[in-house]
Write an enzyme that holds these catalytic residues in place. Structure first.
Site, PDB file in Angstrom:
ATOM      1  N   SER A 135       0.849  -1.188   0.000  1.00  0.00           N
ATOM      2  CA  SER A 135       0.000   0.000   0.000  1.00  0.00           C
ATOM      3  C   SER A 135       0.885   1.239   0.000  1.00  0.00           C
ATOM      4  O   SER A 135       1.627   1.455  -0.948  1.00  0.00           O
ATOM      5  CB  SER A 135      -0.954  -0.027   1.208  1.00  0.00           C
ATOM      6  OG  SER A 135      -1.852   1.069   1.166  1.00  0.00           O
ATOM      7  N   THR A 136       0.854   2.036   1.069  1.00  0.00           N
ATOM      8  CA  THR A 136       1.638   3.267   1.123  1.00  0.00           C
ATOM      9  C   THR A 136       3.126   2.967   0.921  1.00  0.00           C
ATOM     10  O   THR A 136       3.708   2.174   1.639  1.00  0.00           O
ATOM     11  CB  THR A 136       1.449   3.962   2.484  1.00  0.00           C
ATOM     12  OG1 THR A 136       0.066   4.079   2.751  1.00  0.00           O
ATOM     13  CG2 THR A 136       2.104   5.325   2.495  1.00  0.00           C
ATOM     14  N   HIS A 140      -2.794  -1.181  -3.239  1.00  0.00           N
ATOM     15  CA  HIS A 140      -3.955  -0.322  -3.036  1.00  0.00           C
ATOM     16  C   HIS A 140      -3.861   0.898  -3.940  1.00  0.00           C
ATOM     17  O   HIS A 140      -3.088   1.825  -3.687  1.00  0.00           O
ATOM     18  CB  HIS A 140      -4.039   0.121  -1.573  1.00  0.00           C
ATOM     19  CG  HIS A 140      -4.290  -1.002  -0.625  1.00  0.00           C
ATOM     20  ND1 HIS A 140      -4.010  -0.914   0.721  1.00  0.00           N
ATOM     21  CD2 HIS A 140      -4.812  -2.245  -0.810  1.00  0.00           C
ATOM     22  CE1 HIS A 140      -4.348  -2.050   1.318  1.00  0.00           C
ATOM     23  NE2 HIS A 140      -4.825  -2.871   0.396  1.00  0.00           N
ATOM     24  N   ASP A 147      -4.349  -4.668   6.270  1.00  0.00           N
ATOM     25  CA  ASP A 147      -4.759  -5.556   5.185  1.00  0.00           C
ATOM     26  C   ASP A 147      -3.653  -6.582   4.921  1.00  0.00           C
ATOM     27  O   ASP A 147      -2.489  -6.228   4.766  1.00  0.00           O
ATOM     28  CB  ASP A 147      -5.033  -4.738   3.918  1.00  0.00           C
ATOM     29  CG  ASP A 147      -5.713  -5.555   2.832  1.00  0.00           C
ATOM     30  OD1 ASP A 147      -6.350  -6.570   3.165  1.00  0.00           O
ATOM     31  OD2 ASP A 147      -5.630  -5.149   1.651  1.00  0.00           O
TER      32      ASP A 147
END
Length: 364
Positions: free
Chosen positions: A175-176, A202, A298
């Site tokens: 993600s990030t 994401h 997640d």
């Protein structure tokens, strides 16, 4: 920093509603914004891309040169042009991005969306100031170090023992900070990798297609945005498209992609948990799952599914993660057999796949 008075008003309204964030100032272009950063010395910057006088990419490069540890979050449009510029900004040092609400969104909806998506990133990327009586960050500010999610202590022997079982698939969640981390990992994998790779990053639609194109140009592997019904192929990286869950069905020797519009999990679609659960069902003990940098949790629950199926899970370490949320939760749950610096992930994957297949034979 945004040249639109409407955008500045909506973002300001959204951030003022959060107790952990203080708005330090506003600028209408990059040149004005750079001067404001020097004066206000903020903990983070929210930066538009299309601005007069000095645009977002030029500003990002100048900020990174003058303040290399300052977190910058790009505020981009959900268009191909906005997506391409966002990737350029990430390559120039931006930590993350948030897409602007659509023009059809009402004021209340726009404020709520920005408050949730931008607010949580600001808090995740910025440490609280030690002198503050409570955890506080300032939007638009310089900070001395990257945000680090606290790591839960892991008792000796609680991490799973890794065995040299055969690996038939590599599943990656991020993600990030993920786009740059994925570039490092995929660039380090050999063209002859004998197994398929499936990825959930994401990202919204358009962004995932451009991510696949960029990674395909830089990696020796073939990188594609996954399509419904396609067969997983050795040496091919299949990236889940934005706003679609990616699941794998069939058998280990003939697995195919199924894309769905199911409910979001962990506020995400695509979700790492959805991918890992399906991979564990199809590949079982032949699964190698990897959780890279990212906010939230997640992938943590489904990492347990991979382990219970006999597979292996790796997690990126705290020191090299932009945000140690997702991999940190995997480690805290005791599911990671190895916690690796980003630079060691590709080599470890390749070695693990090679050893496992040499031990148990190359045929399915």
């Amino acid at each position: 920093m945004d040249d639109s008075p409407t955008v500045r008003r909506v973002v300001s309204e959204a951030l003022r509603g959060l107790p952990d964030i203080e708005l330090g100032g506003q600028a209408v272009n990059g040149r004005e914004g750079l001067a404001l950063v020097d004066r206000v010395r903020p903990d983070a910057v929210v930066l538009d891309i299309e601005m007069p006088v000095m645009n977002g990419i030029e500003t990002m490069r100048a900020l990174h040169k003058a303040h290399p540890t300052l977190p910058v979050i790009m505020f981009s449009t959900l268009t191909e042009r906005g997506a391409r510029a966002t990737f350029d900004a990430l390559a120039a040092g931006a930590r993350d991005y948030v897409t602007k609400p659509s023009s059809t969104s009402g004021l209340v909806e726009s404020v709520a969306t920005i408050r949730r998506e931008l607010g949580e990133r600001l808090v995740a990327l910025c440490p609280p100031r030690p002198a503050a009586p409570a955890a506080r960050v300032r939007a638009l500010a310089e900070h001395p170090a990257r945000r680090r999610e606290p790591a839960a202590p892991v008792a000796p022997g609680s991490l799973l023992t890794e065995h040299a079982q055969r690996v038939d698939v590599v599943a990656i969640g991020s993600s990030t900070g993920g786009p740059e981390a994925l570039a490092v990992v995929l660039d380090g994998l050999p063209r002859t990798l004998p197994v398929p790779v499936v990825v959930v990053q994401h990202m919204p639609p358009v962004f995932t297609r451009l991510l696949a194109e960029r990674l395909d140009r830089s990696s020796a592997l073939r990188v594609v945005e996954a399509t419904d019904g396609e067969r997983l192929r050795p040496g091919v990286v299949h990236i889940a498209p934005g706003d679609r869950h990616l699941t794998v069905v069939g058998s280990a020797g003939a697995a195919t992609v199924v894309l769905t519009d199911g409910e979001k999990e962990n506020h995400c679609r695509p979700a790492v948990d959805v991918l890992f659960r399906s991979v564990a069902r199809v590949y079982g003990s032949r699964t190698l799952a990897v959780v890279l940098t990212g906010m939230g949790a997640d992938g943590a629950a489904s990492a347990g599914d991979v382990v219970r199926a006999g597979g292996v899970v790796y997690a990126q370490d705290e020191a090299t993660s932009v945000v140690w949320g997702m991999p940190g939760q995997v480690v805290a749950g005791g599911h990671a057999s190895r916690v690796l610096p980003l630079g060691a992930v590709a080599h470890t994957i390749a070695h693990r796949v090679t050893v496992g297949r040499a031990t148990h034979g190359g045929a399915a």
